[in-house]
Design an enzyme around this catalytic site. Sequence first.
Site, PDB file in Angstrom:
ATOM      1  N   ARG A 161       4.020 -12.963  10.054  1.00 55.59           N
ATOM      2  CA  ARG A 161       5.001 -11.159   9.771  1.00 55.59           C
ATOM      3  C   ARG A 161       5.839 -11.028  10.353  1.00 55.59           C
ATOM      4  O   ARG A 161       5.848 -12.273  11.589  1.00 55.59           O
ATOM      5  CB  ARG A 161       3.621 -10.849  11.120  1.00 55.59           C
ATOM      6  CG  ARG A 161       3.593  -9.247  10.191  1.00 55.59           C
ATOM      7  CD  ARG A 161       2.669  -8.474  11.311  1.00 55.59           C
ATOM      8  NE  ARG A 161       2.778  -6.800  10.668  1.00 55.59           N
ATOM      9  CZ  ARG A 161       1.564  -6.634   9.905  1.00 55.59           C
ATOM     10  NH1 ARG A 161       1.389  -7.639   8.568  1.00 55.59           N
ATOM     11  NH2 ARG A 161       2.009  -5.789   9.241  1.00 55.59           N
ATOM     12  N   LYS A 189       4.026   1.291   8.863  1.00 53.18           N
ATOM     13  CA  LYS A 189       3.808   2.005   8.756  1.00 53.18           C
ATOM     14  C   LYS A 189       3.116   3.528   9.361  1.00 53.18           C
ATOM     15  O   LYS A 189       4.145   4.954   9.796  1.00 53.18           O
ATOM     16  CB  LYS A 189       3.877   2.008   7.287  1.00 53.18           C
ATOM     17  CG  LYS A 189       5.283   1.234   6.133  1.00 53.18           C
ATOM     18  CD  LYS A 189       3.746   1.161   5.195  1.00 53.18           C
ATOM     19  CE  LYS A 189       3.056   0.488   5.349  1.00 53.18           C
ATOM     20  NZ  LYS A 189       2.433  -0.071   3.289  1.00 53.18           N
ATOM     21  N   GLU A 228       0.740  -1.146  -0.337  1.00 50.73           N
ATOM     22  CA  GLU A 228       0.041  -0.095   0.000  1.00 50.73           C
ATOM     23  C   GLU A 228       0.847   1.181  -0.080  1.00 50.73           C
ATOM     24  O   GLU A 228       1.755   1.624   1.321  1.00 50.73           O
ATOM     25  CB  GLU A 228      -0.682  -0.372   1.454  1.00 50.73           C
ATOM     26  CG  GLU A 228      -2.186   1.093   1.293  1.00 50.73           C
ATOM     27  CD  GLU A 228      -2.783   0.608   2.605  1.00 50.73           C
ATOM     28  OE1 GLU A 228      -3.490   1.619   3.147  1.00 50.73           O
ATOM     29  OE2 GLU A 228      -2.719  -0.467   3.677  1.00 50.73           O
TER      30      GLU A 228
HETATM   31  P1  ATP Z   1       2.404  -1.655   7.579  1.00 50.63           P
HETATM   32  O1  ATP Z   1       1.302  -2.092   8.955  1.00 50.63           O
HETATM   33  O2  ATP Z   1       3.531  -1.860   8.182  1.00 50.63           O
HETATM   34  O3  ATP Z   1       1.853  -0.743   6.892  1.00 50.63           O
HETATM   35  P2  ATP Z   1       0.855  -3.443   5.840  1.00 50.63           P
HETATM   36  O4  ATP Z   1       0.625  -4.672   6.115  1.00 50.63           O
HETATM   37  O5  ATP Z   1      -0.234  -2.550   6.228  1.00 50.63           O
HETATM   38  O6  ATP Z   1       2.204  -3.618   6.839  1.00 50.63           O
HETATM   39  P3  ATP Z   1       1.348  -3.505   3.380  1.00 50.63           P
HETATM   40  O7  ATP Z   1       1.694  -2.568   2.403  1.00 50.63           O
HETATM   41  O8  ATP Z   1       0.052  -3.582   3.315  1.00 50.63           O
HETATM   42  O9  ATP Z   1       2.075  -3.086   4.506  1.00 50.63           O
HETATM   43  O10 ATP Z   1       2.691  -4.597   2.798  1.00 50.63           O
HETATM   44  C1  ATP Z   1       2.777  -5.260   1.795  1.00 50.63           C
HETATM   45  C2  ATP Z   1       2.870  -6.603   2.168  1.00 50.63           C
HETATM   46  O11 ATP Z   1       4.014  -6.800   2.857  1.00 50.63           O
HETATM   47  C3  ATP Z   1       1.638  -7.489   2.328  1.00 50.63           C
HETATM   48  O12 ATP Z   1       1.602  -8.721   1.843  1.00 50.63           O
HETATM   49  C4  ATP Z   1       2.523  -7.794   3.644  1.00 50.63           C
HETATM   50  O13 ATP Z   1       1.238  -8.814   4.075  1.00 50.63           O
HETATM   51  C5  ATP Z   1       3.587  -7.752   4.157  1.00 50.63           C
HETATM   52  N1  ATP Z   1       4.168  -6.888   5.387  1.00 50.63           N
HETATM   53  C6  ATP Z   1       3.807  -6.371   5.859  1.00 50.63           C
HETATM   54  N2  ATP Z   1       4.606  -6.105   6.869  1.00 50.63           N
HETATM   55  C7  ATP Z   1       5.675  -7.321   6.843  1.00 50.63           C
HETATM   56  C8  ATP Z   1       6.294  -8.225   7.847  1.00 50.63           C
HETATM   57  N3  ATP Z   1       6.331  -7.267   9.406  1.00 50.63           N
HETATM   58  N4  ATP Z   1       6.425  -9.359   8.199  1.00 50.63           N
HETATM   59  C9  ATP Z   1       6.215  -9.660   7.163  1.00 50.63           C
HETATM   60  N5  ATP Z   1       5.567  -9.785   6.251  1.00 50.63           N
HETATM   61  C10 ATP Z   1       4.835  -7.647   5.455  1.00 50.63           C
HETATM   62 MG    MG Z   2      -1.520  -2.880   4.842  1.00 44.89          MG
END
Ligand code: ATP
Ligand code: MG
Length: 561
Positions: free
Chosen positions: A268, A278, A43
């Site tokens: 995760r 983020k 995202e």
């Molecule tokens: P955040 O909570 O940091 O905003 P998010 O999951 O909302 O993380 P996205 O940009 O939606 O962030 O993530 C893109 C991809 O990266 C998704 O498939 C997510 O599952 C993966 N991802 C995000 N954070 C992690 C993590 N800590 N470990 C492994 N994969 C992750």
């Molecule tokens: Mg997200």
Amino acid sequence: MAEEIKNNEEVMAGNFIHTFIDEDIAPGGEYEGKTVHTRFPPEPNGYLHIGHAKAICIDFGTAEKYGGMCNLRMDDTNPTKEDVEYVDAIKEDIKWLGFDWGDRFYYASDYFPQMYEYAVELIKKGLAYVCELNAEQMREYRGDLKTPAKSPYRDRPIEESLDLFRRMKEGEFEDGSMTLRAKIDLASGNFNMRDPVIYRINHMHHHSTGDAWCIYPMYDFAHPIEDAIEGITHSLCTLEFESHRPLYDWVIENISSPSKPRQIEFARLGINNTVMSKRKLRALVEEGYVDGWDDPRMPTLCGLRRRGYTPKSIRNFCEQIGVAKVNSTVEYSFLEHCLRNDLNDSAQRLMGVLRPIKLVITNYPEGKTETFTVENNPNHPEDGEREITFSRECYIESDDFMEVPVKKYQRLYPGNEVRLKSAYLVTCTGCEKDEDGNVTTVYAEYDPETKGGNAPDNRKVRGTIHWVDANNYVPATVNLYDNLFTDPEPDTGDKNFLDYINPESLVTLENCKIEASVKDNSNIHFQFMRLGYFTVDNKKSSKEHLVFNRSVSLKDSFRKK
Ligand code: ATP
Ligand code: MG
């Protein structure tokens, strides 16, 4: 690179995702004869962090292993938070890690028209309806494990829902006044299946579609459609989506889906003494706790890069932590361990003094300069040699001298002999202090017979210290880092992570003296002997004034455990 990929395959041999895929592409499997196709769907509402690196290594690494493809898709269905600045940064970071999406770069928002059509299809099939409960009522009617949810609008006529949904799209209704809900199972033990909302009204400008839409699809509805349109075979995501998988499958089964992707979840990544969401990282930036997303203390990929992390060290880290089904926290020291392993092999060696005091060799001729030839990297003789100069005055680390030595202290103190690395053995003869009692100059005598720092067989010299010629050095600023948070888990429970910022996470030393050979050196990663690995700060450093960041110290606290 070839060798890394081989390691990747070895390590991932026990990877459960690969076991699933092996079954799927085997004869008789769901995807027999198909090319494995994955995607990485960030995202664009912030910079990528080390957790994303894990997902990237899994998504791109899996495609690589099976000779398949991995798409890069901006998951920009949510209009509130996206920013174009992030899109470029995301691309840069993925390329830096060494992965390539070819020409398959997409925006989920490009599929809004198809998503709308699929929603209409569901309404026509009697599988979706417009609901007029507001958020508060919706919560109230949600039910619990024993009580099914209530949904007073679920049996409204198809024609009525079609009409209302069209008018939602036309902008007739206010935010929050109506939603489109999938008609699934109000009594399901999985609350995600209790007629979940799949579209909501949001009169907000979207960075790419502008004001074309005022209804936006929910993630659980949009994501399977994005995957299906792109022909993704395996949609790899983190564990929190496990209980959403039945809904993912329901959407694919009930729309005229062009393909049938399979969702597989993995754990995760969490690392201690830092935060990974983020939203929290953005707060650190916006509230000025750090110097931008690329502050070297941040767990972002651009921060790690500026800290001196190499792509190889991060990929090795991701391989070695493995792919599991249970969330766990990895020690920060393991990330450092992976960096140290890489830099130990590859970094150019130099001498630098961070907290200098003068050492005067009183029996060394004034005006004389000698040159010594030393290896650039003892692990790689093929990396060649460089010259360092030595003269009567040099700088040493202030804590390499003690007027009154503590027990076991083997460095300079009056009467003790130490080795000035690669130069000579010197014996301390005393020091000079200012009126406050601070040592300003240390005195010593050298032994001309010990050129190159070699001790005669009969002489035991325990201490070796680094030094820099006071007549031939480059001044520099050096940043030393510590954990950004004092608490190993700064954001668990009801803790406010901002309360645990480490006030000593950055120490800047302005008065450092670096060996002159650094001037025309094109390397960016250095080992300053005895002090750690350092990198040139690409943002702050200039030809006129060098700035180095310490990437990691030499002491491996992970190995000790
Ligand atoms: P955040 O909570 O940091 O905003 P998010 O999951 O909302 O993380 P996205 O940009 O939606 O962030 O993530 C893109 C991809 O990266 C998704 O498939 C997510 O599952 C993966 N991802 C995000 N954070 C992690 C993590 N800590 N470990 C492994 N994969 C992750
Ligand atoms: Mg997200």
